[in-house]
Design an enzyme around this catalytic site. Sequence first.
Site, mmCIF file in Angstrom:
data_model
loop_
_atom_site.group_PDB
_atom_site.id
_atom_site.type_symbol
_atom_site.label_atom_id
_atom_site.label_comp_id
_atom_site.label_asym_id
_atom_site.label_seq_id
_atom_site.Cartn_x
_atom_site.Cartn_y
_atom_site.Cartn_z
ATOM 1 N N HIS A 1 0.817 -1.213 0.000
ATOM 2 C CA HIS A 1 0.000 0.000 0.000
ATOM 3 C C HIS A 1 0.847 1.258 0.000
ATOM 4 C CE1 HIS A 1 -3.243 -2.807 0.924
ATOM 5 N NE2 HIS A 1 -3.910 -1.959 0.160
ATOM 6 N N ARG B 1 -10.097 4.489 -0.907
ATOM 7 C CA ARG B 1 -9.660 3.520 0.113
ATOM 8 C C ARG B 1 -9.927 4.122 1.492
ATOM 9 N NH1 ARG B 1 -5.534 2.196 -3.975
ATOM 10 N NH2 ARG B 1 -5.370 -0.056 -4.162
ATOM 11 N N ARG C 1 -14.987 2.526 -0.955
ATOM 12 C CA ARG C 1 -14.804 1.138 -0.533
ATOM 13 C C ARG C 1 -14.838 1.141 0.994
ATOM 14 N NH1 ARG C 1 -9.925 -2.152 -1.233
ATOM 15 N NH2 ARG C 1 -8.642 -0.535 -0.358
ATOM 16 N N ASN D 1 -4.920 -6.607 -7.328
ATOM 17 C CA ASN D 1 -3.762 -6.768 -6.439
ATOM 18 C C ASN D 1 -3.961 -7.989 -5.542
ATOM 19 O OD1 ASN D 1 -3.179 -4.271 -7.520
ATOM 20 N ND2 ASN D 1 -3.945 -3.144 -5.750
ATOM 21 N N ASP D 2 -5.129 -8.024 -4.890
ATOM 22 C CA ASP D 2 -5.410 -9.173 -4.029
ATOM 23 C C ASP D 2 -5.777 -10.399 -4.847
ATOM 24 O OD1 ASP D 2 -4.881 -8.465 -1.355
ATOM 25 O OD2 ASP D 2 -6.574 -7.086 -1.405
ATOM 26 N N ARG E 1 1.619 -10.481 -1.482
ATOM 27 C CA ARG E 1 1.991 -9.251 -2.193
ATOM 28 C C ARG E 1 2.933 -8.365 -1.387
ATOM 29 N NH1 ARG E 1 -3.786 -5.865 -1.978
ATOM 30 N NH2 ARG E 1 -2.566 -3.999 -2.300
HETATM 31 C C1 PEP Z 1 -6.847 -4.728 -4.900
HETATM 32 O O1 PEP Z 1 -6.697 -5.645 -4.091
HETATM 33 O O2 PEP Z 1 -6.557 -4.822 -6.123
HETATM 34 C C2 PEP Z 1 -7.383 -3.427 -4.467
HETATM 35 C C3 PEP Z 1 -7.726 -2.502 -5.343
HETATM 36 O O3 PEP Z 1 -7.472 -3.194 -3.134
HETATM 37 P P1 PEP Z 1 -6.178 -2.915 -2.204
HETATM 38 O O4 PEP Z 1 -4.985 -2.756 -3.102
HETATM 39 O O5 PEP Z 1 -6.470 -1.701 -1.416
HETATM 40 O O6 PEP Z 1 -6.118 -4.156 -1.373
HETATM 41 MG MG MG Z 2 -7.616 -5.488 -2.125
#
Ligand code: PEP
Ligand code: MG
Length: 538
Positions: free
Chosen positions: A186, A293, A329, A450-451, A461
């Site tokens: 992040h 976020r 979110r 990302n997740d 990650r």
């Molecule tokens: C993700 O997981 O792609 C996402 C947009 O949320 P974050 O990166 O805040 O976990």
């Molecule tokens: Mg995420």
Amino acid sequence: MFKGHGRSVFSGVAIGPVYAFERVSAPARHVPVLDEATELSRFHTAKETAASQLRALYEKTRREIGEDEAMIIDVQMMMLDDGDYNDAVEEGIRGGSGADAAVAAAGRQFSEFFASLDDPYMKARAADVRDVSQRLSDILCGREGVPALTEPMVLVADDLTPSETVALDKNNILAFVTRQGSANSHTAILARIMNIPSLVQADVPSGEKLHGRMIAVDGFTGEYFLDPDEATVARLREKRRADTEQRRALDAVRGLPSVTKSGRQVRLYANIGGPEDVPAVLFNDAEGVGLFRSEFLYLGRDDYPSEDEQFEAYRKAAEQMGGKPVIIRTLDIGADKKADYFGLAREENPALGFRAIRICLERPELFKTQLRAIYRASAYGKVAVMFPMIISADETKRALALAAEARAELAARGIVVDEIERGVMIETPAAVMVSAELAKLVDFFSVGTNDLTQYTLAIDRQNEQLDKFYDPHHPAVLEMLRVIAQNAHAAGIWAGICGELAADAELTDTFLKMGYDELSVSPPFILELRKRIRDSAV
Ligand code: PEP
Ligand code: MG
């Protein structure tokens, strides 16, 4: 000149002095107790430093957030001058304590006293005393809090947490260079939102005096140069000039629709961490906010943000966006985003742990406070809500039911608001597999690649050693993206992507062919992506 390397997480060139940052939790320097007069004078000097830090923080908060919020700092300034508090510290010193021990003891005594009072306003002052005492103690022990940068510098650190990153003064950060950190963390995402050249995993020598030395950072190659020679500075200045020029060329697509040569239109939105990022969204001409976020509102503080505080932040973003959509979110705390006051247990596998919607469904009052704030803000713009880390239809139904309860609670208070669009993030393989069912429950999907990549490939990650295995182009991830869009459209809802992959120009045509309706990226990528879409033949 020393030349080193890191991994670039945001391009650009920066040249300036180093700010060498050490974490607050680093052990305090051992400070021997000196004679009474010296300890008293150390205390008074520390008070002056604290007062000037607080004055600067007051101005920053007033300018960037608002007058009301700045009052929090005002109260701390008053506390610093409080006669009883000062007497208690001085008495401690006269009784033989060092200035830092006396401050700590007075801080404890006063915060316990305030905490024991019934009046909620006075009770809340306990946190102010703790804050002020912590600040004084940091100054006396030579610990640095989050750096209060007063001039543009390159921040060099072992690592930065998301809450440290958000607390920094963006205007004075030329670049980030960290020894650790993953490209998908992040903190890296925040650096991209802030449009700041950044290197992680950089081989910066530790133990050397770095503070104040010149550094040149090349975010294109991942190189950095300590004490750069004239030729290097000239070369990088030229590179910076060319980059600025190229960015200017992108201005040509400002104000134009994000439409392909064959007429296929995509909504191009931006990701933000708070209302302070909205100017960058507008500057880069995004058509909306695809991911707010909200958990960043919960970080870097001692207690939960109230409904009113959150309402103000969401309202500010909605108003500033002037009727363009803002998708908030709900709280995605946990994993790398931690706040002590949540009192969450330590976990062996935090990414697979108690996070996001799981916490919200277990703590409905916490969740509904946020939902009420979101619904209230919806009266000031075009607000939507989405739930992170969903794995089942049951969870989605429970989240939607709590949203309905929150709206009904507002109605009971006389605040009647229209229903808003409600969506889910698709960021777990489970959600992909049940996406046909989920699509019947909500108004939209937003894919968190990302997740989704992390959970599909079983690759943490956050773990920098695994960066080379972290492959969001993996066919399994791309097939999931195809299925998600297909299931959304079969149920008549729209689908977007808000993970970092949305900005990947190599995949733009693929996403368009899959039928994605929206792409949400860090603000600095908007114009480049619009140009890419307008050049596409899909
Ligand atoms: C993700 O997981 O792609 C996402 C947009 O949320 P974050 O990166 O805040 O976990
Ligand atoms: Mg995420």
